[in-house]
Write an enzyme that holds these catalytic residues in place. Structure first.
Site, PDB file in Angstrom:
ATOM      1  N   ASP A  13      -8.318  -7.333   0.181  1.00  0.00           N
ATOM      2  CA  ASP A  13      -7.393  -7.479   1.309  1.00  0.00           C
ATOM      3  C   ASP A  13      -8.153  -7.135   2.578  1.00  0.00           C
ATOM      4  O   ASP A  13      -9.026  -6.249   2.550  1.00  0.00           O
ATOM      5  CB  ASP A  13      -6.184  -6.540   1.158  1.00  0.00           C
ATOM      6  CG  ASP A  13      -6.418  -5.215   1.869  1.00  0.00           C
ATOM      7  OD1 ASP A  13      -6.984  -4.318   1.229  1.00  0.00           O
ATOM      8  OD2 ASP A  13      -6.070  -5.096   3.067  1.00  0.00           O
TER       9      ASP A  13
ATOM     10  N   ASP B 274       0.853  -1.179   0.000  1.00  0.00           N
ATOM     11  CA  ASP B 274       0.000   0.000   0.000  1.00  0.00           C
ATOM     12  C   ASP B 274       0.893   1.235   0.000  1.00  0.00           C
ATOM     13  O   ASP B 274       2.116   1.131   0.147  1.00  0.00           O
ATOM     14  CB  ASP B 274      -0.913  -0.024   1.230  1.00  0.00           C
ATOM     15  CG  ASP B 274      -0.142   0.210   2.510  1.00  0.00           C
ATOM     16  OD1 ASP B 274       0.864  -0.496   2.706  1.00  0.00           O
ATOM     17  OD2 ASP B 274      -0.505   1.097   3.284  1.00  0.00           O
TER      18      ASP B 274
END
Ligand code: 0WW
Length: 373
Positions: A267, A93
């Site tokens: 996720d 991320d």
């Protein structure tokens, strides 16, 4: 396995898609659940186990790794894959979401975010360019743009401001990422719960011709039907031939429904975090093993499972381990929960291939109602 990043649509069933992302480090079968590797490990799991359960890709946590051990240090040590011994794809991320949720955020402006580390209080400035540089130092395969996610409910002009800035940051991240054929940089669609902002964000990101697209700004407090409505606005505005990643989602029910609304990748910390707190996900629903009613229940969670944690240990023992706060409790339930999530994804992929996704959804939800009897 390909030299470049490629996404292939293998089958569709309504809006549900069965696909495959091919990258130099491996192939990702979609719809895919991506276990969260927080500080370089999927908590309480060995990565060989995570792979055995069916994970084709894991997440790396940029925010934590940039603070400790540091992105330059990971690069000196040969990159994240060598450091943690995972040779398949890793998605990182941008670090932005956790800056805004974990650190003491000092400033957020056009330049980026300035924050104090929760580790040692040091001051950090992260620009879109620095986020991409950090993800590059980690040798990440799929890198996320820096964005600003607004928690819901929020004022429309606040949602619009964050969405427009995230678009400008997407352009800066694309420029910083440059041309790396075997890797990808995904844009993130923002726009909160406002359809016209969602559409504007998706269409503008589409024009950037990125390799993949995340749907952000959801699973941040809105009801599930609002999240699904936003998918019905966002997915049609995204290119059908590129993968779609719904960030931070979700429960098995969220995933089942989001696949039916066109999502390919997920996720969520849920299976691992809730496992450590005693929550077991099974084909018959959730079981909170802290509850005293399990104290003398000799049954395993599910004797039909191929996962040892699910098949070989009594609920009484799991209850005891969780109540005693023994590490093995969290280990066994993380193992069970990740096994369940990957089994769910395998069932989803097969049902789409066979054109029976609606029936699969109904059967799965019916089984969850049975509870643990
Ligand atoms: O717009 C977004 N932009 C960027 N990230 C988002 C995330 C984090 C996704 N998981 C990252 C992982 C990276 C590696 C370490 C672990 C996280 C979200 N998570 C949720 N909901 C679940 C939520 C979790 C916590 C509060 S809401 N909505 C999200 C929306 C965005």
């Amino acid at each position: 396995m390909t030299e470049t990043f490629q996404f292939k649509l293998l089958a569709t069933d309504g809006k549900a898609r069965r696909g495959e992302v091919s990258m130099p480090r491996g192939t990702i079968r979609t719809p895919a659940f991506m276990p969260v590797g927080t500080v370089g490990t999927v908590k309480a799991m060995y990565l060989d186990q995570v792979r055995e359960l069916g994970a084709d890709i894991i997440l790396g946590n940029t925010y934590h790794l940039m603070l400790r051990p540091g992105a330059e240090r990971v690069a000196r040590l040969g990159g994240l894959h060598n450091f943690i011994r995972w040779d398949r794809p890793i998605l990182t991320d941008s670090g932005g979401f956790q800056v805004m949720s974990l650190s003491s955020l000092r400033k957020l402006n056009e330049q980026g975010v300035t924050f104090k580390s929760h580790v040692d209080g040091a001051l950090y400035h992260m620009s879109p360019e620095r986020s991409i540089e950090i993800q590059g130092l980690l040798d990440s395969d799929i890198q996320m743009q820096l964005d600003e996610c607004v928690a819901l409910p929020a004022e429309p002009n606040e949602i619009e401001r964050a969405m427009e800035m995230s678009l400008r940051w997407a352009e800066r991240c694309k420029a910083a990422f440059g041309d790396q054929p075997g890797k990808a940089m995904f844009g993130i669609v923002q726009g909160g719960d406002i359809p016209k902002l969602r559409e504007r964000s998706a269409l503008a990101l589409r024009d950037l011709d990125l390799k993949g697209y995340a749907v952000g700004g959801l699973a941040v407090g809105e009801p599930q039907e609002v999240m699904l409505d936003m998918l019905d606005v966002t997915c049609p505005a995204l290119p059908a031939e590129k993968p779609r990643y719904l960030m931070g989602v979700g429960t098995p029910d969220d995933i089942l429904k989001s696949v039916a609304h066109g999502i390919d990748m997920f996720d969520c910390v849920m299976p691992t975090r809730s496992g450590r707190h005693g929550l077991a996900f099974t084909r018959y629903g959730r079981i909170n093993l802290r509850n005293a009613r399990h104290a003398e229940d000799t049954r395993p969670l599910d004797e039909q499972s191929t996962c040892p944690a699910t098949r070989d240990y009594s609920r009484a023992y799991l209850h005891h381990l969780i109540r005693s706060n023994e590490s093995l409790g969290g280990m066994l339930l993380s193992w069970n929960n990740l096994a369940y999530y990957q089994e769910l994804m395998a069932g989803i992929r097969k049902a789409i291939e066979e054109g029976r996704y609606a029936d699969f959804m109904a059967e799965t939800q019916e089984n969850w109602k049975r509870g643990d009897l």
